[in-house]
Design an enzyme around this catalytic site. Structure first.
Site, PDB file in Angstrom:
ATOM      1  N   SER A  73       8.556   4.115   3.787  1.00 55.23           N
ATOM      2  CA  SER A  73       8.410   5.228   4.024  1.00 55.23           C
ATOM      3  C   SER A  73       9.114   4.755   5.934  1.00 55.23           C
ATOM      4  O   SER A  73       8.276   4.291   6.214  1.00 55.23           O
ATOM      5  CB  SER A  73       7.711   5.887   4.243  1.00 55.23           C
ATOM      6  OG  SER A  73       7.723   6.917   4.855  1.00 55.23           O
ATOM      7  N   ASP A 128       5.462 -11.530  -4.346  1.00 52.63           N
ATOM      8  CA  ASP A 128       5.951 -12.842  -3.318  1.00 52.63           C
ATOM      9  C   ASP A 128       5.022 -13.480  -3.655  1.00 52.63           C
ATOM     10  O   ASP A 128       5.310 -15.378  -2.451  1.00 52.63           O
ATOM     11  CB  ASP A 128       6.113 -11.996  -2.308  1.00 52.63           C
ATOM     12  CG  ASP A 128       8.081 -11.244  -1.688  1.00 52.63           C
ATOM     13  OD1 ASP A 128       8.621 -11.877  -2.718  1.00 52.63           O
ATOM     14  OD2 ASP A 128       8.340 -10.972  -1.132  1.00 52.63           O
TER      15      ASP A 128
HETATM   16  O1  F6P Z   1       8.692  -7.578  -1.250  1.00 53.11           O
HETATM   17  C1  F6P Z   1       9.818  -8.781  -2.330  1.00 53.11           C
HETATM   18  C2  F6P Z   1      10.884  -8.430  -2.886  1.00 53.11           C
HETATM   19  O2  F6P Z   1      11.418  -9.128  -3.915  1.00 53.11           O
HETATM   20  C3  F6P Z   1      11.666  -9.716  -2.045  1.00 53.11           C
HETATM   21  O3  F6P Z   1      10.783 -10.603  -2.505  1.00 53.11           O
HETATM   22  C4  F6P Z   1      12.560  -9.540  -1.620  1.00 53.11           C
HETATM   23  O4  F6P Z   1      12.733 -10.160  -0.183  1.00 53.11           O
HETATM   24  C5  F6P Z   1      12.476  -7.870  -1.294  1.00 53.11           C
HETATM   25  O5  F6P Z   1      11.450  -7.270  -1.757  1.00 53.11           O
HETATM   26  C6  F6P Z   1      14.231  -7.131  -1.609  1.00 53.11           C
HETATM   27  O6  F6P Z   1      13.445  -5.752  -1.459  1.00 53.11           O
HETATM   28  P1  F6P Z   1      14.824  -5.149  -1.665  1.00 53.11           P
HETATM   29  O7  F6P Z   1      14.532  -4.253  -3.233  1.00 53.11           O
HETATM   30  O8  F6P Z   1      13.908  -3.201  -0.566  1.00 53.11           O
HETATM   31  O9  F6P Z   1      15.980  -5.317  -1.474  1.00 53.11           O
END
Ligand code: F6P
Length: 323
Positions: A73, A128
């Site tokens: 958000s 992560d």
């Molecule tokens: O924090 C988890 C994660 O999967 C990271 O490994 C990655 O950089 C990010 O989220 C990707 O985010 P989104 O799904 O918003 O693209």
């Protein structure tokens, strides 16, 4: 604590549902009312609250994703947005929050508590594994196994065609996913944000392996590596060693979905219980985690500001095992 609310925020991770389930059932067990907030802070602002009971979370422990949905958000980052969120919590009579997410989620909760005094206990929910205050985060084990399954398949085709694959795994600022993928997947090289490995060094290693008549190669690149993404590294390697037949695979969001592993279900359940009991015991602004098999509560300020160090000997393991 008479009434609490639970929400998931940031990137989803396998095991979030198991954690929500544990929060709900622990609250019910202790005679506390529990609400779910849909879509994280965004739903808190909009008043998307749903009353939950034991039956609401039946048949969810094995499911990936999050039944409460998740969001990042922008509005909660403004004072006005946080005021609206607070008003919603007051309207719904919420005394405490369980926030399942990562550092962004806990940063929001910390500011919120400073401004409005709403206590939050956090659960580390991110694939992560980059959170200080817990050995493992909820979803990490599943994500690594998903990536490794893909890598095994890539190795088959890499071997058949004598190719060099650059496989990019997730990890915005960390190499926690990349390391076990490289060791468990038998990679020649791993590139992670926590260590400086230049593309020149990658080229040198691949070149000497090539000269030792290795014919297929695997390089695991964490998406957050300082040298850039897998495509960029592959391009430079190809330019330096044109005889290498290179390919790139981005494993991507497949790592975020799927049924949680047994380890993630256990961790999520333990932590869900700890979050509710932490709130009952007057805790606030802390994350529940497991360190050396023991339950610990770490202040959000530490989870946000301290870095969980990667064991450097893992890099050496990759080097030794790919000889
Ligand atoms: O924090 C988890 C994660 O999967 C990271 O490994 C990655 O950089 C990010 O989220 C990707 O985010 P989104 O799904 O918003 O693209």
């Amino acid at each position: 604590m008479k009434r609490i609310a639970v929400f998931t925020s940031g990137g989803d991770s396998p095991g979030m549902n198991a954690c929500i389930r544990a929060v709900v059932r622990t609250a019910v067990y202790h005679g506390i009312e529990v609400y779910g907030i849909m879509r994280g802070y965004s739903g808190m602002i909009k008043g998307e609250f749903v009353k939950l009971d034991s039956a609401s979370v039946a048949n969810t422990i094995q499911k990936g994703g999050t039944i409460l949905k998740s969001a990042r958000s922008q509005k909660f980052q403004t004072k006005e947005g946080r005021q609206e969120a607070f008003d919603q919590l007051v309207n719904h009579g919420i005394d405490g929050l369980v926030a399942i997410g990562g550092n962004g989620t806990f940063t929001g909760a910390t500011i919120f508590e400073q401004e409005f005094g709403i206590p939050t206990v956090g659960a580390p929910g991110t694939i992560d594994n980059d959170l200080y205050g817990t050995d493992y985060t909820i979803g990490y084990d599943t994500a690594v196994n998903t990536a490794l399954e893909a890598i095994d398949k890539i190795r088959d085709t890499a071997d058949s065609h004598d190719r060099c694959f650059f496989v990019e795994v997730m990890g915005r600022d960390s190499g926690y996913i990349a390391i076990p993928c490289a060791i468990g997947g038998g990679a020649e090289i791993v590139m992670i944000p926590e260590t400086q490995m230049s593309t020149e060094a990658v080229i040198e290693t691949l070149h000497s392996s090539w000269k030792r008549s290795k014919s297929s190669f695997l390089v695991v690149v964490a998406e957050g590596d300082e040298e850039g993404n897998a495509h960029g590294v592959a391009q430079q390697v190809k330019a330096a060693i044109p005889q290498l037949d290179t390919r790139v695979t981005i494993i991507g969001h497949i790592q975020r979905g799927g049924a949680p592993s047994a380890a993630d279900r256990m961790l999520a359940s333990q932590i869900g219980i700890a979050c509710v009991e932490g709130l009952m015991n007057g805790m606030r602004n802390v994350m529940a985690g497991i360190v050396d098999r023991k339950l610990v509560y770490t202040p959000f300020t530490d989870t946000i500001n301290k870095k969980k160090m990667i064991n450097q000997s893992f890099m050496r393991m990759v080097e030794i095992l790919s000889v």
